[in-house]
Design an enzyme around this catalytic site. Structure first.
Site, PDB file in Angstrom:
ATOM      1  N   GLU A  62      17.049 -39.232  -5.607  1.00  0.00           N
ATOM      2  CA  GLU A  62      16.219 -39.091  -5.128  1.00  0.00           C
ATOM      3  C   GLU A  62      16.144 -40.091  -4.409  1.00  0.00           C
ATOM      4  O   GLU A  62      15.715 -41.380  -3.973  1.00  0.00           O
ATOM      5  CB  GLU A  62      14.552 -39.257  -6.284  1.00  0.00           C
ATOM      6  CG  GLU A  62      14.341 -37.930  -7.038  1.00  0.00           C
ATOM      7  CD  GLU A  62      13.646 -38.227  -7.569  1.00  0.00           C
ATOM      8  OE1 GLU A  62      12.486 -37.294  -7.537  1.00  0.00           O
ATOM      9  OE2 GLU A  62      13.465 -39.301  -8.708  1.00  0.00           O
ATOM     10  N   HIS A  69      13.530 -43.250 -13.669  1.00  0.00           N
ATOM     11  CA  HIS A  69      13.367 -43.038 -12.032  1.00  0.00           C
ATOM     12  C   HIS A  69      13.014 -44.069 -10.964  1.00  0.00           C
ATOM     13  O   HIS A  69      13.071 -45.074 -11.263  1.00  0.00           O
ATOM     14  CB  HIS A  69      12.132 -42.483 -12.027  1.00  0.00           C
ATOM     15  CG  HIS A  69      11.483 -42.083 -11.046  1.00  0.00           C
ATOM     16  ND1 HIS A  69       9.668 -43.359 -10.172  1.00  0.00           N
ATOM     17  CD2 HIS A  69      10.790 -40.370 -10.504  1.00  0.00           C
ATOM     18  CE1 HIS A  69       9.659 -41.812  -9.561  1.00  0.00           C
ATOM     19  NE2 HIS A  69      10.162 -40.460  -9.615  1.00  0.00           N
TER      20      HIS A  69
HETATM   21  P1  PGA Z   1       6.632 -37.009  -4.083  1.00  0.00           P
HETATM   22  O1  PGA Z   1       7.513 -37.360  -5.955  1.00  0.00           O
HETATM   23  O2  PGA Z   1       7.138 -35.316  -4.712  1.00  0.00           O
HETATM   24  O3  PGA Z   1       5.604 -37.109  -4.744  1.00  0.00           O
HETATM   25  O4  PGA Z   1       7.816 -37.748  -3.530  1.00  0.00           O
HETATM   26  C1  PGA Z   1       8.940 -37.741  -5.731  1.00  0.00           C
HETATM   27  C2  PGA Z   1       9.243 -37.810  -7.295  1.00  0.00           C
HETATM   28  O5  PGA Z   1       9.060 -39.293  -7.816  1.00  0.00           O
HETATM   29  O6  PGA Z   1       9.661 -37.820  -8.785  1.00  0.00           O
END
Ligand code: PGA
Length: 259
Positions: free
Chosen positions: A168, A96
């Site tokens: 992401e 992550h």
């Molecule tokens: P967020 O987090 O939707 O609050 O931006 C996404 C994540 O870190 O998986």
């Protein structure tokens, strides 16, 4: 048949055990009638035993936010795959953005974790994403390709059915994040799938690639209808069961009406 869509959330370092259990039970109750989706929730470590017992894993898979690559040893503060297995978990999230950028994890470490997670039979969610600086330099695709090629190095075809990827972008995550535009996300997802195909050939076509980073009720619809986006990995907007249920149902409606 329409493709299966994935909806999940990483609870980060929020919600104590009682709150996690209450959230999971409410979410399961609300969403269990929705066909052809894969739900998953990734709570914090100390809640996992109770979280795992709280739901039917046919409805919601439960995952861990991180894991050590070794089964045991002199790794103070780490959690072993065997310990996670003992809790009956389904999934482990690796790499992550906050692990990479707050705790300094490298692609090589993510790779060791990916291989360990697959060896122990977990669904393995590898998170990748470029920083704002890398995007400004025009090297997003190169960064994603590196994260995939190193992160998934040595993964065998027999384990591909357990590999999931989340795109992401670092600049899109969290309270200070800017959500990626749907066409940009789609372009990156296409590149990710192209790279997976180069790495694993046809066998890669069932690897789901999820978008994450400031997903919310105003952008979920346009993201989910993109051809190469297989699901939404949602943070803040998912932490209330009722709101997450509504977001999912609304996204599914948009998906059903897309053609
Ligand atoms: P967020 O987090 O939707 O609050 O931006 C996404 C994540 O870190 O998986």
């Amino acid at each position: 048949m329409a493709k299966k869509l994935y909806f999940g959330s990483n609870l980060k370092m929020y919600k104590n055990t009682a709150d996690t259990v209450a959230y999971l039970k409410a979410l399961e109750e609300k969403t269990k009638d929705i066909p052809n989706i894969q739900m998953f929730i990734i709570p914090s470590y100390t809640t996992l035993e109770r979280a795992s017992q709280a739901v039917d894993h046919n409805n919601i898979l439960i995952g861990a936010q991180n894991m050590c690559w070794e089964d045991q040893g002199q790794f103070t503060g780490e959690i072993s795959p065997l310990m996670l297995k003992e809790l009956g978990l389904d999934l482990v999230m690796i790499g992550h953005s906050e692990r990479r950028h707050v705790f300094g994890e490298t692609d090589v470490e993510e790779n060791k974790k990916v291989l360990a997670s697959l060896k122990h039979g977990f669904k393995t969610l590898l998170c990748i994403g470029e920083t704002a600086e890398e995007k400004n330099f025009g090297i997003s695709v190169e960064v994603l390709r590196t994260q995939l090629k190193v992160g998934l190095h040595g993964v065998e075809e027999k384990d591909l059915d357990k590999v999931w990827v989340a795109y992401e972008p670092v600049w899109s995550i969290g309270v200070n994040g800017t959500p990626a535009k749907a066409d940009y996300a789609e372009e990156m997802h296409k590149e990710i799938k192209k790279c997976l195909n180069e790495l694993f050939g046809k066998a890669s076509k069932n690897i789901p690639v999820l978008y994450g980073g400031s997903v919310n009720p105003t952008n979920a619809d346009e993201l989910i209808v993109q051809k190469h986006i297989d699901g939404l990995f949602t943070g803040r907007a998912a932490w209330d069961a009722e709101k997450f249920d509504l977001l999912i149902r609304q996204a599914l409606k948009a998906y059903a009406n897309k053609d």
